[in-house]
Motif scaffolding. Structure first.
Motif, PDB file in Angstrom:
ATOM      1  N   VAL A 193      52.594  48.913  56.487  1.00 53.18           N
ATOM      2  CA  VAL A 193      51.466  49.854  56.965  1.00 53.18           C
ATOM      3  C   VAL A 193      50.867  49.518  58.488  1.00 53.18           C
ATOM      4  O   VAL A 193      50.341  50.441  58.976  1.00 53.18           O
ATOM      5  CB  VAL A 193      50.365  49.597  55.900  1.00 53.18           C
ATOM      6  CG1 VAL A 193      49.302  50.447  56.073  1.00 53.18           C
ATOM      7  CG2 VAL A 193      50.949  50.030  54.276  1.00 53.18           C
ATOM      8  N   GLY A 194      50.864  48.224  58.565  1.00 56.11           N
ATOM      9  CA  GLY A 194      49.879  47.780  59.952  1.00 56.11           C
ATOM     10  C   GLY A 194      50.778  48.251  60.895  1.00 56.11           C
ATOM     11  O   GLY A 194      50.252  48.720  62.068  1.00 56.11           O
ATOM     12  N   ALA A 195      52.193  48.193  61.064  1.00 61.81           N
ATOM     13  CA  ALA A 195      52.869  48.524  61.952  1.00 61.81           C
ATOM     14  C   ALA A 195      52.887  50.047  62.465  1.00 61.81           C
ATOM     15  O   ALA A 195      52.717  50.550  63.489  1.00 61.81           O
ATOM     16  CB  ALA A 195      54.525  48.307  61.835  1.00 61.81           C
ATOM     17  N   ILE A 196      52.688  50.604  61.362  1.00 65.28           N
ATOM     18  CA  ILE A 196      52.812  52.336  61.450  1.00 65.28           C
ATOM     19  C   ILE A 196      51.107  52.689  62.025  1.00 65.28           C
ATOM     20  O   ILE A 196      51.145  53.370  62.881  1.00 65.28           O
ATOM     21  CB  ILE A 196      53.080  53.150  60.207  1.00 65.28           C
ATOM     22  CG1 ILE A 196      54.525  52.644  59.834  1.00 65.28           C
ATOM     23  CG2 ILE A 196      52.770  54.633  60.282  1.00 65.28           C
ATOM     24  CD1 ILE A 196      55.453  53.037  60.653  1.00 65.28           C
ATOM     25  N   VAL A 197      50.118  52.067  61.305  1.00 66.32           N
ATOM     26  CA  VAL A 197      48.683  52.180  61.890  1.00 66.32           C
ATOM     27  C   VAL A 197      48.802  52.043  63.364  1.00 66.32           C
ATOM     28  O   VAL A 197      48.272  52.573  64.169  1.00 66.32           O
ATOM     29  CB  VAL A 197      47.780  51.270  61.077  1.00 66.32           C
ATOM     30  CG1 VAL A 197      46.534  51.205  61.972  1.00 66.32           C
ATOM     31  CG2 VAL A 197      47.670  51.813  59.615  1.00 66.32           C
ATOM     32  N   GLY A 198      49.303  50.898  63.769  1.00 66.23           N
ATOM     33  CA  GLY A 198      49.166  50.707  65.179  1.00 66.23           C
ATOM     34  C   GLY A 198      50.124  51.550  66.074  1.00 66.23           C
ATOM     35  O   GLY A 198      49.521  52.191  67.257  1.00 66.23           O
ATOM     36  N   GLU A 199      51.098  52.431  65.680  1.00 68.51           N
ATOM     37  CA  GLU A 199      51.858  53.247  66.335  1.00 68.51           C
ATOM     38  C   GLU A 199      50.975  54.929  66.199  1.00 68.51           C
ATOM     39  O   GLU A 199      51.166  55.367  67.310  1.00 68.51           O
ATOM     40  CB  GLU A 199      53.046  53.546  65.708  1.00 68.51           C
ATOM     41  CG  GLU A 199      54.049  52.125  66.080  1.00 68.51           C
ATOM     42  CD  GLU A 199      55.643  52.421  65.125  1.00 68.51           C
ATOM     43  OE1 GLU A 199      56.356  51.507  65.606  1.00 68.51           O
ATOM     44  OE2 GLU A 199      55.632  53.574  64.709  1.00 68.51           O
ATOM     45  N   PHE A 200      50.202  54.946  65.177  1.00 67.58           N
ATOM     46  CA  PHE A 200      49.313  56.025  65.226  1.00 67.58           C
ATOM     47  C   PHE A 200      48.416  56.155  66.280  1.00 67.58           C
ATOM     48  O   PHE A 200      48.125  57.170  66.925  1.00 67.58           O
ATOM     49  CB  PHE A 200      48.828  56.127  63.583  1.00 67.58           C
ATOM     50  CG  PHE A 200      49.762  56.766  62.752  1.00 67.58           C
ATOM     51  CD1 PHE A 200      51.064  57.305  63.056  1.00 67.58           C
ATOM     52  CD2 PHE A 200      49.334  56.835  61.386  1.00 67.58           C
ATOM     53  CE1 PHE A 200      51.969  57.797  61.945  1.00 67.58           C
ATOM     54  CE2 PHE A 200      50.091  57.211  60.334  1.00 67.58           C
ATOM     55  CZ  PHE A 200      51.299  57.681  60.809  1.00 67.58           C
ATOM     56  N   VAL A 201      47.703  54.784  66.392  1.00 71.02           N
ATOM     57  CA  VAL A 201      46.636  54.694  67.327  1.00 71.02           C
ATOM     58  C   VAL A 201      47.134  54.837  68.721  1.00 71.02           C
ATOM     59  O   VAL A 201      46.531  55.830  69.576  1.00 71.02           O
ATOM     60  CB  VAL A 201      45.918  53.190  67.187  1.00 71.02           C
ATOM     61  CG1 VAL A 201      44.999  53.209  68.458  1.00 71.02           C
ATOM     62  CG2 VAL A 201      45.453  53.166  66.041  1.00 71.02           C
ATOM     63  N   ALA A 202      48.154  54.462  69.206  1.00 74.53           N
ATOM     64  CA  ALA A 202      48.746  54.428  70.424  1.00 74.53           C
ATOM     65  C   ALA A 202      50.275  54.017  70.480  1.00 74.53           C
ATOM     66  O   ALA A 202      50.399  52.763  70.321  1.00 74.53           O
ATOM     67  CB  ALA A 202      48.080  53.896  71.603  1.00 74.53           C
ATOM     68  N   TYR A 209      55.255  56.981  66.076  1.00 76.83           N
ATOM     69  CA  TYR A 209      55.157  57.706  67.419  1.00 76.83           C
ATOM     70  C   TYR A 209      55.924  59.432  67.017  1.00 76.83           C
ATOM     71  O   TYR A 209      55.321  60.179  67.248  1.00 76.83           O
ATOM     72  CB  TYR A 209      55.728  57.238  68.383  1.00 76.83           C
ATOM     73  CG  TYR A 209      55.995  58.142  69.562  1.00 76.83           C
ATOM     74  CD1 TYR A 209      54.955  58.393  70.386  1.00 76.83           C
ATOM     75  CD2 TYR A 209      57.328  58.633  69.731  1.00 76.83           C
ATOM     76  CE1 TYR A 209      55.184  59.223  71.376  1.00 76.83           C
ATOM     77  CE2 TYR A 209      57.229  59.532  70.910  1.00 76.83           C
ATOM     78  CZ  TYR A 209      56.337  59.809  71.889  1.00 76.83           C
ATOM     79  OH  TYR A 209      56.450  60.665  72.736  1.00 76.83           O
ATOM     80  N   VAL A 210      56.854  59.384  66.282  1.00 77.39           N
ATOM     81  CA  VAL A 210      57.663  60.242  65.849  1.00 77.39           C
ATOM     82  C   VAL A 210      56.749  61.127  64.825  1.00 77.39           C
ATOM     83  O   VAL A 210      56.731  62.500  65.182  1.00 77.39           O
ATOM     84  CB  VAL A 210      58.991  59.964  65.142  1.00 77.39           C
ATOM     85  CG1 VAL A 210      59.675  61.561  64.493  1.00 77.39           C
ATOM     86  CG2 VAL A 210      59.876  59.414  66.051  1.00 77.39           C
ATOM     87  N   ILE A 211      56.200  60.557  63.767  1.00 74.00           N
ATOM     88  CA  ILE A 211      55.336  61.379  62.896  1.00 74.00           C
ATOM     89  C   ILE A 211      53.970  62.065  63.657  1.00 74.00           C
ATOM     90  O   ILE A 211      53.791  63.206  63.400  1.00 74.00           O
ATOM     91  CB  ILE A 211      54.770  60.539  61.977  1.00 74.00           C
ATOM     92  CG1 ILE A 211      55.926  59.793  60.859  1.00 74.00           C
ATOM     93  CG2 ILE A 211      53.772  61.162  60.938  1.00 74.00           C
ATOM     94  CD1 ILE A 211      55.476  58.942  60.052  1.00 74.00           C
ATOM     95  N   ILE A 212      53.318  61.144  64.570  1.00 72.99           N
ATOM     96  CA  ILE A 212      52.540  61.832  65.358  1.00 72.99           C
ATOM     97  C   ILE A 212      52.748  63.054  66.336  1.00 72.99           C
ATOM     98  O   ILE A 212      52.044  64.071  66.434  1.00 72.99           O
ATOM     99  CB  ILE A 212      51.804  60.582  66.286  1.00 72.99           C
ATOM    100  CG1 ILE A 212      50.933  59.639  65.489  1.00 72.99           C
ATOM    101  CG2 ILE A 212      50.931  61.212  67.433  1.00 72.99           C
ATOM    102  CD1 ILE A 212      49.786  60.187  64.611  1.00 72.99           C
TER     103      ILE A 212
END
Length: 256
Positions: A193-202, A209-212
């Motif tokens: 969860v934490g890694a994906i949250v970080g990728e969502f931010v930037a 990043y793919v999801i965003i």
């Protein structure tokens, strides 16, 4: 080998049946209700996106996997160290526990931009965000496991004039092992969860990043495909933790 496979299927068939049932219901719902693909793609559409070679999954998968593993290792190591410090000294406990509770209550999405501001883009900020989300259960479980020891065992150590560090290593730490292993299983999922949250931010790479990036093109099957990859990485890490726990401390697994 065959008997082990049959035993594995015998132990896990309820979960597999539930998973297959959900896939069938999903497919039927999309087909019968004529749901548009950008709202809810069918399992077949997700599968096509999942195996689509043009997406170049491997660079994104590699970055996210590194972030998740780094977050897990960091959260586990720091969490155990802080838990030991809390159990070792009541003064340290009185100083650390309120601070750790404060850190744990911080909204991680709000903290993530600060890490990016301080450290820039890359894998390290996302590791830290994942560790920040996953370390608290390890701290608490480690401290509880080290503290909740049978008093008779502690008295036995004192009768033999064992020093405090030896009682800690020979009595308290083995007693805390089931607690630590349980917390690490939680952390294995929290790190994802934490890694994906970080990728969502930037981020510039990674499954988050793919999801965003699919939001602008409304390529929902591709977003679901990335979610499948995220789930596979999370399940693999969780399974690795369970396997290591069974190998390193089978008695601890039996007590849970």
């Amino acid at each position: 080998m065959g008997s082990k496979i049959l035993r594995w299927f015998g132990d896990n068939w309820p979960a597999m049946a539930l998973f297959v049932g959900l896939i069938v219901v999903w497919q039927l719902a999309v087909s019968l209700l004529n749901i548009r693909e950008y709202l809810l793609p069918s399992p077949m559409a997700v599968l096509r996106a999942f195996i689509e070679p043009e997406t170049q999954w491997w660079p994104h998968l590699w970055v996210t996997t590194l972030e998740i593993i780094g977050a897990f290792v960091l959260a586990g190591g720091v969490g155990v160290a802080l838990g030991v410090a809390i159990a070792w000294s009541p003064r340290l406990a009185s100083a650390l526990v309120p601070f750790l509770v404060l850190v744990n209550t911080l909204p991680k999405v709000a903290v993530a931009p600060l890490f990016l501001l301080w450290l820039g883009y890359g894998i390290v900020p996302n590791m830290l965000i994942g560790a920040l989300i996953g370390f608290f259960p390890v701290v608490i479980n480690t401290a509880v496991g080290l503290s909740q020891v049978d008093p008779e065992m502690l008295d036995l150590g004192r009768v033999f004039s064992a020093p405090k560090w030896k009682i800690f290593a020979k009595i308290r730490l083995p007693n805390a092992l089931p607690y630590i292993l349980s917390a690490l299983k939680i952390t294995a999922t929290s790190a994802v969860v934490g890694a994906i949250v970080g990728e969502f931010v930037a981020s510039q790479k990674g499954l988050g990043y793919v999801i965003i990036t699919t939001q602008s093109s409304m390529n929902t099957p591709l977003a679901f495909g990335a979610l499948v990859w995220v789930s596979i990485v999370g399940l693999a890490l969780y399974g690795a933790v369970v396997a290591i726990a069974r190998w390193a401390a089978p008695w601890a697994e039996a007590t849970q």
